[in-house]
Scaffold this motif. Structure first.
Motif, PDB file in Angstrom:
ATOM      1  N   LYS A  85    -125.684   1.723  -2.721  1.00  0.00           N
ATOM      2  CA  LYS A  85    -126.338   0.496  -3.171  1.00  0.00           C
ATOM      3  C   LYS A  85    -125.428  -0.714  -3.032  1.00  0.00           C
ATOM      4  O   LYS A  85    -125.879  -1.809  -2.773  1.00  0.00           O
ATOM      5  N   GLU A  86    -124.141  -0.505  -3.245  1.00  0.00           N
ATOM      6  CA  GLU A  86    -123.182  -1.595  -3.098  1.00  0.00           C
ATOM      7  C   GLU A  86    -121.902  -1.077  -2.466  1.00  0.00           C
ATOM      8  O   GLU A  86    -121.573   0.107  -2.578  1.00  0.00           O
ATOM      9  N   LYS A  87    -121.200  -1.993  -1.792  1.00  0.00           N
ATOM     10  CA  LYS A  87    -119.921  -1.679  -1.162  1.00  0.00           C
ATOM     11  C   LYS A  87    -118.874  -2.599  -1.765  1.00  0.00           C
ATOM     12  O   LYS A  87    -119.152  -3.764  -2.042  1.00  0.00           O
ATOM     13  N   LYS A  88    -117.679  -2.044  -1.941  1.00  0.00           N
ATOM     14  CA  LYS A  88    -116.582  -2.861  -2.434  1.00  0.00           C
ATOM     15  C   LYS A  88    -115.324  -2.450  -1.683  1.00  0.00           C
ATOM     16  O   LYS A  88    -115.071  -1.264  -1.484  1.00  0.00           O
ATOM     17  N   THR A  89    -114.533  -3.450  -1.281  1.00  0.00           N
ATOM     18  CA  THR A  89    -113.291  -3.201  -0.554  1.00  0.00           C
ATOM     19  C   THR A  89    -112.108  -3.479  -1.464  1.00  0.00           C
ATOM     20  O   THR A  89    -112.056  -4.513  -2.138  1.00  0.00           O
ATOM     21  N   TYR A  90    -111.170  -2.534  -1.470  1.00  0.00           N
ATOM     22  CA  TYR A  90    -109.961  -2.620  -2.272  1.00  0.00           C
ATOM     23  C   TYR A  90    -108.769  -2.660  -1.337  1.00  0.00           C
ATOM     24  O   TYR A  90    -108.763  -1.978  -0.308  1.00  0.00           O
ATOM     25  N   GLU A  91    -107.751  -3.420  -1.692  1.00  0.00           N
ATOM     26  CA  GLU A  91    -106.515  -3.432  -0.909  1.00  0.00           C
ATOM     27  C   GLU A  91    -105.452  -2.639  -1.653  1.00  0.00           C
ATOM     28  O   GLU A  91    -105.149  -2.923  -2.811  1.00  0.00           O
ATOM     29  N   LEU A  92    -104.936  -1.637  -0.978  1.00  0.00           N
ATOM     30  CA  LEU A  92    -103.836  -0.846  -1.522  1.00  0.00           C
ATOM     31  C   LEU A  92    -102.573  -1.324  -0.821  1.00  0.00           C
ATOM     32  O   LEU A  92    -102.366  -1.026   0.354  1.00  0.00           O
TER      33      LEU A  92
END
Length: 134
Positions: free
Chosen positions: A73-80
């Motif tokens: 339903k939703e996408k989220k991008t995280y920076e490691l």
């Protein structure tokens, strides 16, 4: 989104830094498997799948990368981009790792042993699965 971005306590002194990760403390499950990804090619993503039951915890111990998580339903991008930063990826979450720095070493801790039948590699199948569970 059923994910948790977590910053770990850094221990250390003039000799260097140390980060301790313990099952069922900083890592929210019993760890059964550890693997790491390195030597990635520019512009080529990794992952692009989900798991029926496996939960994972991702830490970029060297360098940086981005992780895009998608629950259908939703996408989220995280920076490691720090070795004291980790990302929890629950089961039935589509994950794609991308934008790796040339020196990136991405460590993944999993709560299940490797099982090829646990992988969902077709995005349409993943969407059917998560939309039927709603």
């Amino acid at each position: 989104m059923i994910t948790t971005l977590q910053e770990f306590k850094v221990l250390g002194d003039y000799r260097g830094q140390l980060i301790a990760l313990e099952a069922n403390r900083q890592i929210p499950f019993d760890v059964k498997r550890v693997f790491y990804i390195y030597g990635t090619q520019e512009g080529i993503p990794r992952g692009n799948h989900s798991h029926y039951k496996t939960k994972q915890f991702l830490v970029s111990v060297v360098g940086s990368c981005k992780v895009t998580l998608d629950n259908g339903k939703e996408k989220k991008t995280y920076e490691l981009n720090k070795p004291n930063l980790g990302l929890f990826q629950d089961a039935l979450i589509w994950g794609t790792m991308h934008d790796f720095s040339g020196d990136c070493v991405l460590m993944v801790l999993a709560d299940e042993y490797y099982d090829a039948s646990d992988y969902i590699t077709n995005y349409d199948t993943f969407l059917e699965m998560v939309n039927n569970d709603s």
